[in-house]
Design a protein around this motif. Structure first.
Motif, short mmCIF file in Angstrom:
data_model
loop_
_atom_site.label_atom_id
_atom_site.label_comp_id
_atom_site.label_asym_id
_atom_site.label_seq_id
_atom_site.Cartn_x
_atom_site.Cartn_y
_atom_site.Cartn_z
N PHE A 30 0.84 -1.20 0.00
CA PHE A 30 0.00 0.00 0.00
C PHE A 30 0.87 1.25 0.00
N HIS A 33 2.47 1.83 -3.38
CA HIS A 33 1.63 2.35 -4.45
C HIS A 33 1.21 3.78 -4.19
N VAL A 34 1.07 4.16 -2.91
CA VAL A 34 0.78 5.56 -2.62
C VAL A 34 1.92 6.44 -3.11
N ARG A 36 3.86 5.59 -5.55
CA ARG A 36 4.07 5.16 -6.93
C ARG A 36 5.30 4.29 -7.08
N ARG A 37 5.53 3.43 -6.08
CA ARG A 37 6.49 2.35 -6.20
C ARG A 37 5.70 1.06 -6.20
N PRO A 38 6.23 -0.05 -6.69
CA PRO A 38 5.47 -1.30 -6.62
C PRO A 38 5.60 -2.02 -5.29
N TRP A 302 -4.20 4.08 5.03
CA TRP A 302 -4.39 5.22 4.14
C TRP A 302 -4.05 6.51 4.89
N ILE A 303 -4.55 6.64 6.10
CA ILE A 303 -4.24 7.82 6.90
C ILE A 303 -2.76 7.87 7.21
N TRP A 305 -0.21 6.79 5.55
CA TRP A 305 0.68 7.16 4.45
C TRP A 305 0.27 8.47 3.80
N THR A 306 -0.64 9.21 4.43
CA THR A 306 -1.02 10.51 3.88
C THR A 306 -0.56 11.65 4.76
N LEU B 25 -6.16 12.85 1.66
CA LEU B 25 -6.46 11.43 1.44
C LEU B 25 -6.83 11.17 -0.02
N THR B 28 -3.61 10.96 -2.13
CA THR B 28 -2.83 9.73 -2.03
C THR B 28 -3.55 8.57 -2.70
N GLN B 31 -3.07 8.73 -6.40
CA GLN B 31 -1.73 8.30 -6.81
C GLN B 31 -1.60 6.79 -6.74
N ALA B 32 -2.29 6.18 -5.76
CA ALA B 32 -2.11 4.75 -5.52
C ALA B 32 -2.58 3.93 -6.71
N THR B 36 3.11 2.71 -11.63
CA THR B 36 4.33 2.99 -10.90
C THR B 36 5.39 3.49 -11.87
N THR B 38 8.82 3.32 -11.20
CA THR B 38 10.15 2.88 -10.81
C THR B 38 10.73 1.89 -11.81
#
Lengths: 343, 203
Positions: A30, A33-34, A36-38, A302-303, A305-306, B25, B28, B31-32, B36, B38
């Protein structure tokens, strides 16, 4: 009966520790992806076996101990962190009562009539673990971290207790199983009449589990993970496992029980329940419980990572000057209105 | 007296309904669900741009030397010109330009026929800051910086580039990338991978 209880214990322990380990992967995916990495991709399909690899790595690591630390308290802190967090699951009802043959089984380990009291007693004990870990490590960062945690305890523990009193008044019982039963009988999820209490509960839950925005006891930017800084290997791994996953899971489960009607399907207030999962038959209740639980867990992630982090004075200020008055007003209103409607 | 500057205070609605939280929120979660951006590094590598300042190399004599500079320096120092060997004329300008000169260890030797050539050219990469001054100073386009950036080694000795290593890097470079146009990014795909959503106009 003993056999049934043993099976329940085994299932719960396996669930708590296994799921806790697996949730590290969920969190990393999670978070990735927030940003933008896998996330982990190498071990297994899309990193599915990563928790195993992590566990193996942590177990084989050297066990370091600070030379001036207190070894007894140092090890006691780990036990104090893990045991109460796991014990909370003893009073969480996972689904409705069902029967195999002639034995009827309640999917709850002990349906004691002070279930909620137990939950918050165990929750308070987790703080001792953190305070002891910081003290026994004999390190500045660890001590600052645990002192911070001890500092915010007085703010969120009071608030969480007042927040859950609303649903308790509505249900008229402290038994977790009975609370869900009452919600089903009254055809009402308590979140519809206790939205303020629910939000305040979420606030206190984040503070208790050390999640962002209230993770000041870890605060990796300032305190290099705070109270865990002198722990190594699996001893280090246990603290985040307990704090971030097991406690979040248990408190989310309590939130589901108190506010979201436990295993009951979607609720239309005062009218009834709509179950889109009716085709699952007797499993529908369990699936609903797991769905609500994972929704709350994902909301926590979610909270996390925000949001950025609050300062300790800000947390205390929010708790004492906003959340506590709100819950008190909520409590009084509930106490006045509830007997008029249901008694 | 300190002047205190505040952000615009939150309105009552924002405070009650956590609107600012919702804004964060929503960002994010949006974006999720995007792609990706990378690279899966050890399995998949971006090609660095040609101008990349990586490990050093010596270009070898292959008939493409900068003229007339190369001939002038060869005549001045009576350098033995041998195709396939380093272009170095032992002028030591790289060492003089270097902010850490002791990282260079350069010596020339005299051949029996009276000509000279470089015999020792060591560069200690432990001291190097990769500023590229030596490359700018080189009058015969010999010393250059390649795109080699994975430079971890098992011992400090491996971090010292000697003449044969430098020549090897140079030959490799001249085969691979000498003729590429000088651009920031190696290819458009590499750039698109990073900034595909800006859809840059390439030309």
């Amino acid at each position: 009966m003993i056999a049934v209880i043993l099976i329940k214990v085994l299932i719960i322990v396996a669930l708590v520790l296994g799921l806790g380990a697996f949730l590290t992967l969920v969190e990393r995916k999670f978070a990735g992806h927030v940003q933008r990495r896998p996330g982990p991709m190498v071990v297994g399909w899309h990193g599915l076996l990563q928790p195993l690899a992590d566990g193996l790595k942590l177990i084989t690591k050297e066990d370091l101990f600070p030379s001036m630390g207190n070894r007894i308290l140092y090890n006691l802190a780990i036990i104090l962190a893990l045991v109460p967090a796991a014990l909370v699951f003893a009073v969480i009802p996972f689904g409705p009562e069902f029967s195999i043959g002639s034995i009827s089984v309640k999917p709850i380990l002990t349906d004691v009539n002070v279930g909620l009291l137990l939950v918050f007693a165990f929750g308070s004990m987790a703080v001792f673990a953190i305070a002891l870990a910081g003290w026994a490590s004999n390190s500045k960062y660890a001590l600052i971290g645990s002192m911070r945690k001890a500092g915010i305890v007085i703010s969120y523990e009071v608030v969480i207790t007042f927040a859950v009193m609303g649903p308790i008044i509505l249900a008229g019982t402290l038994s977790t199983y009975e609370i869900v039963q009452n919600q089903i009988q009254q055809k009402l999820w308590y979140i519809w009449v206790q939205p303020i209490a629910f939000i305040v509960y979420l606030f206190a839950m984040l503070a208790e589990t050390g999640r962002v925005p209230f993770d000041i006891q870890e605060a990796e930017a300032e305190l290099v993970t705070g109270f865990t800084v002198e722990y190594g290997g699996m001893k280090f791994g246990l603290f985040p496992l307990v704090e971030w996953y097991v406690e979040v899971l248990s408190l989310s489960a309590i939130a589901v029980v108190l506010f979201l009607g436990g295993w009951s399907p979607i609720n239309i207030p005062f009218i009834g329940f709509v179950d889109p999962l009716f085709f699952l038959g007797p499993f529908s209740g369990f699936v609903w419980f797991i769905l609500k639980l994972s929704a709350l867990f994902l909301l926590t992630l979610w909270i996390h990572w925000t949001l950025p982090r609050y300062r300790i004075d800000q947390i205390t200020q929010i708790a004492w000057s906003v959340m506590l008055p709100l819950t008190l007003v909520n409590l009084v209103l509930t106490a006045i209105i509830a007997p008029l409607i249901w008694r | 007296m300190v002047k205190r500057v505040f952000e615009k205070p939150l309105s009552l609605m924002e405070r009650v309904l956590f609107l600012d939280f919702m804004k964060g929120l929503s960002i994010t979660i949006r974006q999720a669900f995007k792609r990706t951006i990378t690279t899966h590094y050890p399995y998949e590598k971006l090609k660095p741009p040609k101008r990349f300042r990586g490990f050093f190399g010596h270009k070898v004599i292959n008939g493409k030397e900068p003229q007339p500079a190369f001939t002038e320096w060869v005549e001045r120092f009576k350098i033995a010109v041998e195709p396939g060997k380093s272009r170095c004329v032992v002028c030591l300008l790289c060492k003089r330009a270097c902010p850490v000169p002791q990282l260079f260890e350069i010596e020339g030797e005299k051949l029996p026929d009276g000509k000279r050539r470089v015999s020792i050219f060591n560069m200690n990469m432990m001291l190097c800051t990769f500023c590229g001054f030596c490359v700018d100073a080189c009058p015969v386009d010999c010393l250059f910086q390649s795109d080699i950036h994975e430079t971890a080694s098992y011992s400090r000795k491996d971090a010292v580039l000697d003449l044969s290593t430098l020549e090897k890097i140079g030959k490799d470079w001249q085969n691979r990338r000498e003729d590429e146009p000088d651009r920031i990014w190696a290819d458009d795909n590499a750039r698109m991978r990073l900034w595909y959503e800006n859809s840059p106009k390439l030309g």
